[in-house]
Design a protein around this motif. Structure first.
Motif, PDB file in Angstrom:
ATOM      1  N   ASN A 149      41.097  35.839  44.684  1.00  0.00           N
ATOM      2  CA  ASN A 149      39.589  35.850  44.735  1.00  0.00           C
ATOM      3  C   ASN A 149      39.146  36.255  46.025  1.00  0.00           C
ATOM      4  O   ASN A 149      39.694  36.407  46.935  1.00  0.00           O
ATOM      5  N   HIS A 150      38.195  37.196  45.991  1.00  0.00           N
ATOM      6  CA  HIS A 150      37.569  38.088  47.112  1.00  0.00           C
ATOM      7  C   HIS A 150      36.440  37.004  47.757  1.00  0.00           C
ATOM      8  O   HIS A 150      35.862  37.516  48.813  1.00  0.00           O
ATOM      9  N   ALA A 151      35.886  36.031  47.235  1.00  0.00           N
ATOM     10  CA  ALA A 151      34.929  35.200  47.686  1.00  0.00           C
ATOM     11  C   ALA A 151      34.846  33.636  47.283  1.00  0.00           C
ATOM     12  O   ALA A 151      35.927  33.383  46.299  1.00  0.00           O
ATOM     13  N   THR A 182      37.796  49.919  47.552  1.00  0.00           N
ATOM     14  CA  THR A 182      38.953  49.309  47.683  1.00  0.00           C
ATOM     15  C   THR A 182      39.611  49.459  46.157  1.00  0.00           C
ATOM     16  O   THR A 182      38.835  49.956  45.388  1.00  0.00           O
ATOM     17  N   TYR A 183      40.825  48.921  46.310  1.00  0.00           N
ATOM     18  CA  TYR A 183      41.698  49.166  44.985  1.00  0.00           C
ATOM     19  C   TYR A 183      41.858  50.456  44.709  1.00  0.00           C
ATOM     20  O   TYR A 183      41.479  51.163  43.781  1.00  0.00           O
ATOM     21  N   ARG A 184      41.816  51.442  46.017  1.00  0.00           N
ATOM     22  CA  ARG A 184      41.972  52.776  46.038  1.00  0.00           C
ATOM     23  C   ARG A 184      43.192  53.103  46.683  1.00  0.00           C
ATOM     24  O   ARG A 184      43.616  52.472  47.584  1.00  0.00           O
ATOM     25  N   THR A 233      49.149  40.292  30.134  1.00  0.00           N
ATOM     26  CA  THR A 233      49.538  39.978  31.342  1.00  0.00           C
ATOM     27  C   THR A 233      48.644  40.606  32.239  1.00  0.00           C
ATOM     28  O   THR A 233      47.962  41.800  32.111  1.00  0.00           O
ATOM     29  N   LEU A 234      48.280  39.873  33.207  1.00  0.00           N
ATOM     30  CA  LEU A 234      47.372  40.309  34.278  1.00  0.00           C
ATOM     31  C   LEU A 234      48.374  40.620  35.677  1.00  0.00           C
ATOM     32  O   LEU A 234      49.201  39.788  36.035  1.00  0.00           O
ATOM     33  N   GLN A 235      48.082  41.793  35.963  1.00  0.00           N
ATOM     34  CA  GLN A 235      48.842  42.057  37.407  1.00  0.00           C
ATOM     35  C   GLN A 235      48.019  42.736  38.676  1.00  0.00           C
ATOM     36  O   GLN A 235      47.100  43.646  38.135  1.00  0.00           O
ATOM     37  N   GLY A 266      44.318  43.920  37.457  1.00  0.00           N
ATOM     38  CA  GLY A 266      43.858  42.669  37.416  1.00  0.00           C
ATOM     39  C   GLY A 266      42.435  42.816  38.121  1.00  0.00           C
ATOM     40  O   GLY A 266      41.301  42.054  37.466  1.00  0.00           O
ATOM     41  N   ALA A 267      42.164  43.645  38.847  1.00  0.00           N
ATOM     42  CA  ALA A 267      40.635  43.640  39.691  1.00  0.00           C
ATOM     43  C   ALA A 267      39.650  43.960  38.582  1.00  0.00           C
ATOM     44  O   ALA A 267      38.553  43.619  38.588  1.00  0.00           O
ATOM     45  N   ARG A 268      39.828  44.647  37.372  1.00  0.00           N
ATOM     46  CA  ARG A 268      39.111  45.117  36.264  1.00  0.00           C
ATOM     47  C   ARG A 268      38.528  43.767  35.547  1.00  0.00           C
ATOM     48  O   ARG A 268      37.467  44.153  34.855  1.00  0.00           O
ATOM     49  N   SER A 269      39.347  42.997  35.366  1.00  0.00           N
ATOM     50  CA  SER A 269      39.295  41.560  34.695  1.00  0.00           C
ATOM     51  C   SER A 269      38.293  40.730  35.578  1.00  0.00           C
ATOM     52  O   SER A 269      38.597  39.842  35.869  1.00  0.00           O
ATOM     53  N   VAL A 270      36.931  41.213  35.273  1.00  0.00           N
ATOM     54  CA  VAL A 270      35.992  40.418  36.126  1.00  0.00           C
ATOM     55  C   VAL A 270      35.508  39.193  35.721  1.00  0.00           C
ATOM     56  O   VAL A 270      35.343  39.004  34.718  1.00  0.00           O
TER      57      VAL A 270
HETATM   58  N1  MTE Z   1      36.540  38.798  39.380  1.00  0.00           N
HETATM   59  C1  MTE Z   1      35.518  38.275  40.460  1.00  0.00           C
HETATM   60  N2  MTE Z   1      34.320  38.105  39.836  1.00  0.00           N
HETATM   61  N3  MTE Z   1      35.909  38.172  41.506  1.00  0.00           N
HETATM   62  C2  MTE Z   1      37.092  38.552  42.141  1.00  0.00           C
HETATM   63  O1  MTE Z   1      37.490  38.322  43.278  1.00  0.00           O
HETATM   64  N4  MTE Z   1      39.386  39.102  41.539  1.00  0.00           N
HETATM   65  C3  MTE Z   1      40.230  40.085  40.650  1.00  0.00           C
HETATM   66  C4  MTE Z   1      39.912  39.680  39.158  1.00  0.00           C
HETATM   67  N5  MTE Z   1      38.600  39.376  38.893  1.00  0.00           N
HETATM   68  C5  MTE Z   1      38.110  38.997  41.107  1.00  0.00           C
HETATM   69  C6  MTE Z   1      37.660  38.926  39.548  1.00  0.00           C
HETATM   70  C7  MTE Z   1      41.507  40.468  40.954  1.00  0.00           C
HETATM   71  S1  MTE Z   1      41.884  41.269  42.354  1.00  0.00           S
HETATM   72  C8  MTE Z   1      42.306  39.775  40.160  1.00  0.00           C
HETATM   73  S2  MTE Z   1      44.091  40.382  40.188  1.00  0.00           S
HETATM   74  C9  MTE Z   1      42.224  39.137  39.117  1.00  0.00           C
HETATM   75  O2  MTE Z   1      40.599  38.672  38.897  1.00  0.00           O
HETATM   76  C10 MTE Z   1      43.023  37.848  39.187  1.00  0.00           C
HETATM   77  O3  MTE Z   1      42.590  36.752  38.324  1.00  0.00           O
HETATM   78  P1  MTE Z   1      42.883  35.376  38.356  1.00  0.00           P
HETATM   79  O4  MTE Z   1      42.582  34.823  39.541  1.00  0.00           O
HETATM   80  O5  MTE Z   1      42.450  34.637  37.114  1.00  0.00           O
HETATM   81  O6  MTE Z   1      44.474  35.158  38.313  1.00  0.00           O
END
Ligand code: MTE
Length: 362
Positions: free
Chosen positions: A40-42, A221-223, A83-85, A196-200
């Motif tokens: 989580n970023h927040a 970021t993620y670059r 799988t999420l990575q 994983g970052a794209r799985s918002v």
């Molecule tokens: N989506 C939101 N809204 N905020 C986030 O911080 N983190 C991303 C992604 N989706 C994030 C997000 C990242 S970097 C990853 S690796 C995955 O969610 C992690 O998912 P999880 O916490 O369900 O394992």
């Protein structure tokens, strides 16, 4: 915390960033929710499902909003094992090569697999009608970064081509349970094969557009930056946007640093390849890569999932190093060392797995 097991390795409590010890992932195709890492970023936003209805806008014929009830009732439901990575998975390797200030030392546990249920993003996009000139689909989550340098909601994008594939879901369930708050309730995007970052999570908005998302988490970021640059001097759009996950593997048992009985020792692990590639072979070595033998691969439970593997190695009395390396269906092989993949933010470490065990004579 957040329904997670007590032995999670917590990198930060707020925002919550935690991974399980590697042994907790061993031998299980599906990771239980209490063991699944969280990134989580927040702070986790608190969302009332009742008033929640993400908006779909941008280059579409019809602007629309969809409540959870709309999604459930208006579209067919699908389940995908994926799988999420996280792209910071295994960053501890590059950190040992050279310090990476400000980034958490994730081990191999920022990878996990779940059964996701929801609707296809493709079906939602078909309903709103996508402009043929659109190239990307951007997502925004409800969480707002507390980092003053960011100050915006989490977001990112994927190409329209990927968004139109059947495996990309707007999911409300994880392992047949309603999505928990920390994993993105009421609904998150699941983009199999992508970082994983794209799985918002906590999805609030879907925008169809003719360029990648301008969000901080897509542009800044993620670059992947070249090793010689100072990341603090990089601006939006610099470096390479990370997307597809490179072939990777890890040893899950025995634990790194474990004591084992001398002689045959069972070694298990995971291997994963993103995009639409799959893992086709895993090699294991106990002589620093002079000789290798092939591990036994578990069944590929889904095109989008990791593959567990196992083998038995012969240990000698004293310290032993176990190496593993995976090959994917494009014949790509993991690079040898984190030094080969080192980059200033420590992303995408897919170097050979390496653990040390100490074999004791009984
Ligand atoms: N989506 C939101 N809204 N905020 C986030 O911080 N983190 C991303 C992604 N989706 C994030 C997000 C990242 S970097 C990853 S690796 C995955 O969610 C992690 O998912 P999880 O916490 O369900 O394992």
């Amino acid at each position: 915390m957040w329904g997670k097991r007590d032995d999670m390795i917590v990198h930060t409590f707020e925002p919550y960033n935690a991974e399980p010890p590697r042994g907790a992932l061993a031998r299980r195709d599906i990771t239980t929710v209490d063991t699944f890492y969280s990134r989580n970023h927040a702070p986790v936003p608190s969302i009332q499902t009742a008033g929640w209805a993400p908006r779909v806008d941008g280059m579409v014929e019809r602007l629309a909003t969809f409540s959870l009830e709309d999604l459930r009732s208006r579209f067919p439901q699908y389940t995908e094992v994926a799988t999420l990575q996280c792209d910071g998975n295994r960053r501890v390797g590059p950190i040992e090569v050279a310090d990476i200030p400000g980034e958490a030392p994730w081990g191999p546990g920022a990878t996990a697999t779940a059964r996701w249920t929801g609707v296809r993003l493709a079906d939602v996009l078909r309903e709103v009608g996508v402009d043929p000139d659109a190239t990307d689909v951007a997502f925004v989550g409800a969480d707002v970064s507390i980092d003053p340098d960011v100050g915006e909601q989490f977001g990112g994008s994927i190409p329209v081509r990927k968004a139109s594939e059947r495996e990309v879901l707007l999911a409300w369930s994880m392992n047949d349970e309603p999505l928990s708050a920390v994993h993105g309730a009421p609904v998150r995007v699941v983009v199999p094969g992508y970082i994983g970052a794209r799985s918002v999570k906590w999805l609030e908005r879907i925008t169809v557009q003719d360029r990648p998302s301008e969000n901080f988490f897509q542009q800044s970021t993620y670059r992947l930056y070249p090793p010689e640059v100072d990341p603090t001097e990089m601006g939006p759009g610099d470096g390479i946007a990370l997307g597809l996950v490179a072939v990777n593997s890890e040893v899950l048992s025995p634990d790194d640093g474990a004591e084992v009985a001398v002689g045959p020792v069972e070694v298990t692990g995971y291997a994963f390849a993103g995009g639409d590639r799959t893992v086709v072979r895993v090699d294991v070595s106990v002589d620093e890569g002079v000789t290798w033998h092939q591990a036994e691969l578990a069944e590929q439970i889904s095109q989008w999932s990791w593959r567990h593997w196992r083998t038995t190695v012969d240990t000698v009395a004293g310290p032993n190093t176990v190496l593993a390396r995976a090959w994917d269906s494009s014949a790509a092989l993991q690079p040898e060392s984190p030094a080969h993949v080192w980059n200033p933010k420590g992303y995408a470490d897919n170097s050979w797995a390496r653990i040390r065990v100490h074999a004791r004579v009984p």
